[in-house]
Design an enzyme around this catalytic site. Structure first.
Site, PDB file in Angstrom:
ATOM      1  N   LYS A   1      21.133  -3.342   7.021  1.00  0.00           N
ATOM      2  CA  LYS A   1      20.852  -2.118   6.262  1.00  0.00           C
ATOM      3  C   LYS A   1      19.341  -1.901   6.143  1.00  0.00           C
ATOM      4  O   LYS A   1      18.854  -0.785   6.302  1.00  0.00           O
ATOM      5  CB  LYS A   1      21.500  -2.206   4.870  1.00  0.00           C
ATOM      6  CG  LYS A   1      23.021  -2.065   4.936  1.00  0.00           C
ATOM      7  CD  LYS A   1      23.736  -2.376   3.622  1.00  0.00           C
ATOM      8  CE  LYS A   1      25.246  -2.322   3.830  1.00  0.00           C
ATOM      9  NZ  LYS A   1      26.029  -2.611   2.617  1.00  0.00           N
TER      10      LYS A   1
ATOM     11  N   GLN B   1      24.977  -5.020  -3.179  1.00  0.00           N
ATOM     12  CA  GLN B   1      25.895  -5.566  -2.165  1.00  0.00           C
ATOM     13  C   GLN B   1      27.033  -6.345  -2.828  1.00  0.00           C
ATOM     14  O   GLN B   1      26.806  -7.150  -3.722  1.00  0.00           O
ATOM     15  CB  GLN B   1      25.110  -6.471  -1.196  1.00  0.00           C
ATOM     16  CG  GLN B   1      25.900  -6.946  -0.002  1.00  0.00           C
ATOM     17  CD  GLN B   1      26.307  -5.831   0.945  1.00  0.00           C
ATOM     18  OE1 GLN B   1      25.628  -4.813   1.069  1.00  0.00           O
ATOM     19  NE2 GLN B   1      27.433  -5.995   1.620  1.00  0.00           N
TER      20      GLN B   1
ATOM     21  N   ASP C   1      26.415   4.069  -2.244  1.00  0.00           N
ATOM     22  CA  ASP C   1      27.687   3.577  -1.703  1.00  0.00           C
ATOM     23  C   ASP C   1      28.885   4.459  -2.066  1.00  0.00           C
ATOM     24  O   ASP C   1      29.963   4.292  -1.506  1.00  0.00           O
ATOM     25  CB  ASP C   1      27.975   2.175  -2.272  1.00  0.00           C
ATOM     26  CG  ASP C   1      27.483   1.073  -1.360  1.00  0.00           C
ATOM     27  OD1 ASP C   1      27.634   1.209  -0.147  1.00  0.00           O
ATOM     28  OD2 ASP C   1      26.966   0.071  -1.875  1.00  0.00           O
TER      29      ASP C   1
HETATM   30  N1  GUN Z   1      30.513  -5.240   0.861  1.00  0.00           N
HETATM   31  C1  GUN Z   1      31.275  -4.953   1.934  1.00  0.00           C
HETATM   32  N2  GUN Z   1      31.099  -3.676   2.317  1.00  0.00           N
HETATM   33  C2  GUN Z   1      30.199  -3.144   1.468  1.00  0.00           C
HETATM   34  C3  GUN Z   1      29.607  -1.853   1.350  1.00  0.00           C
HETATM   35  O1  GUN Z   1      29.869  -0.918   2.113  1.00  0.00           O
HETATM   36  N3  GUN Z   1      28.701  -1.713   0.336  1.00  0.00           N
HETATM   37  C4  GUN Z   1      28.406  -2.713  -0.524  1.00  0.00           C
HETATM   38  N4  GUN Z   1      27.536  -2.465  -1.492  1.00  0.00           N
HETATM   39  N5  GUN Z   1      28.948  -3.909  -0.447  1.00  0.00           N
HETATM   40  C5  GUN Z   1      29.840  -4.119   0.546  1.00  0.00           C
END
Ligand code: GUN
Length: 283
Positions: free
Chosen positions: A53, A97, A120
């Site tokens: 990311k 996350q 998100d």
């Molecule tokens: N953990 C697994 N997929 C994601 C996601 O798309 N965003 C976040 N914040 N955590 C995750």
């Protein structure tokens, strides 16, 4: 043989447009779009996702603010960080996350992010907006899945879409997005009895249940579009929820693992962040 839906290539082309948008923002407002990425502890998969990311931010000209907090971070301190980022005028999007270490209340932490900065789309306000068809930030993986399906040129309206998995991150919001595209939607999960009887009816099959190669070739309707969200690590190798070797003989289109859904998740995160930044300026 199925045609491969190349998530990497689609991501690259969307990222070109996003880079232009990020540049337009910077030229208009004198600073880069900013995304705060918060990771707590050392979950192996999260380390990789967060790295991807941050690298993607760099690529499209979004400034990233990375916070790597210790495994034993207190909830109070994590919430204080979220408050600080909520008030930071250089931060347009916030991402915490998941999963968080067990002592932290995930729901409470996600609810603390201002919905306008929820990159998100996990905040209850955005989840509720998705349910009611209101303007909202959409979760990244499901939004990416819709783009991948549309990239085949196939129409979603009227098709039977079967989603295997009911997580808040993928399964549930994916079903809502497919419904809003006028698909007929069935949601299955790990407790569904006779899963194959449902998956065999799917014109569009989304596998997001987290079980290595659960979906075999004889569970797929000939000509179906198959989207594999699985990221199952086994002995250092990555496997999807679909048995790719079997499925590609039956499906019309299929996403590979890796190189399918994963890159689109990251790209949609950047899209959400840039859109948040512009929206905030419009007031
Ligand atoms: N953990 C697994 N997929 C994601 C996601 O798309 N965003 C976040 N914040 N955590 C995750």
């Amino acid at each position: 043989m199925a045609e491969i839906i190349d998530g990497k290539a689609l991501s690259a082309s969307i990222k070109e447009d996003l880079a232009a948008e990020a540049k337009r923002y910077e030229e208009s407002y004198g600073r880069k779009v900013g995304l705060a990425v918060v990771k707590v502890g050392h979950d192996g998969a999260s380390e990789v996702y967060v790295r991807n990311k941050i690298a993607a931010c760099e690529k499209v000209g979004v400034r990233s603010f990375a916070y790597e907090l210790p495994e034993d971070e207190s909830e109070e301190d994590l919430l204080a960080l979220v408050d600080k980022l909520n008030d930071d005028e250089e931060v347009d999007g916030i991402l915490v996350q998941l999963p968080l270490p067990a002592h932290l209340n995930e729901k409470k932490v996600l609810a603390r992010i201002r919905p306008e900065k929820d990159a998100d789309g996990f905040h209850v306000v955005n989840a509720g907006g998705l349910m009611l068809g209101l303007p909202c930030t959409k979760p990244c993986t499901p939004a990416g899945i819709i783009e991948l399906i549309k990239s085949t040129g196939a129409k979603i309206a009227g098709k039977h879409a079967v989603v295997v998995g009911r997580s808040n991150i993928v399964g549930k919001p994916c079903a809502m997005l497919l419904l809003s595209e006028n698909a007929t939607v069935t949601i299955c999960h790990s407790r569904t009895v006779d899963l194959a009887s449902y998956t065999r009816q799917a014109d569009i099959l989304v596998a997001a249940v987290g079980i290595k190669q659960l979906i075999k070739g004889d569970m797929i309707k000939p000509g179906a579009i198959v989207i594999d969200v699985g990221m199952n690590r086994d002995n250092g190798k990555l496997y999807g929820d679909v048995d790719f070797g079997e499925a590609e003989k039956v499906a019309s289109y299929i996403t590979p693992v890796p190189g399918g859904v994963g890159p689109m998740t990251v790209t949609m995160l950047l899209k959400n962040t840039i859109e948040s930044a512009f929206r905030c300026r419009k007031g």
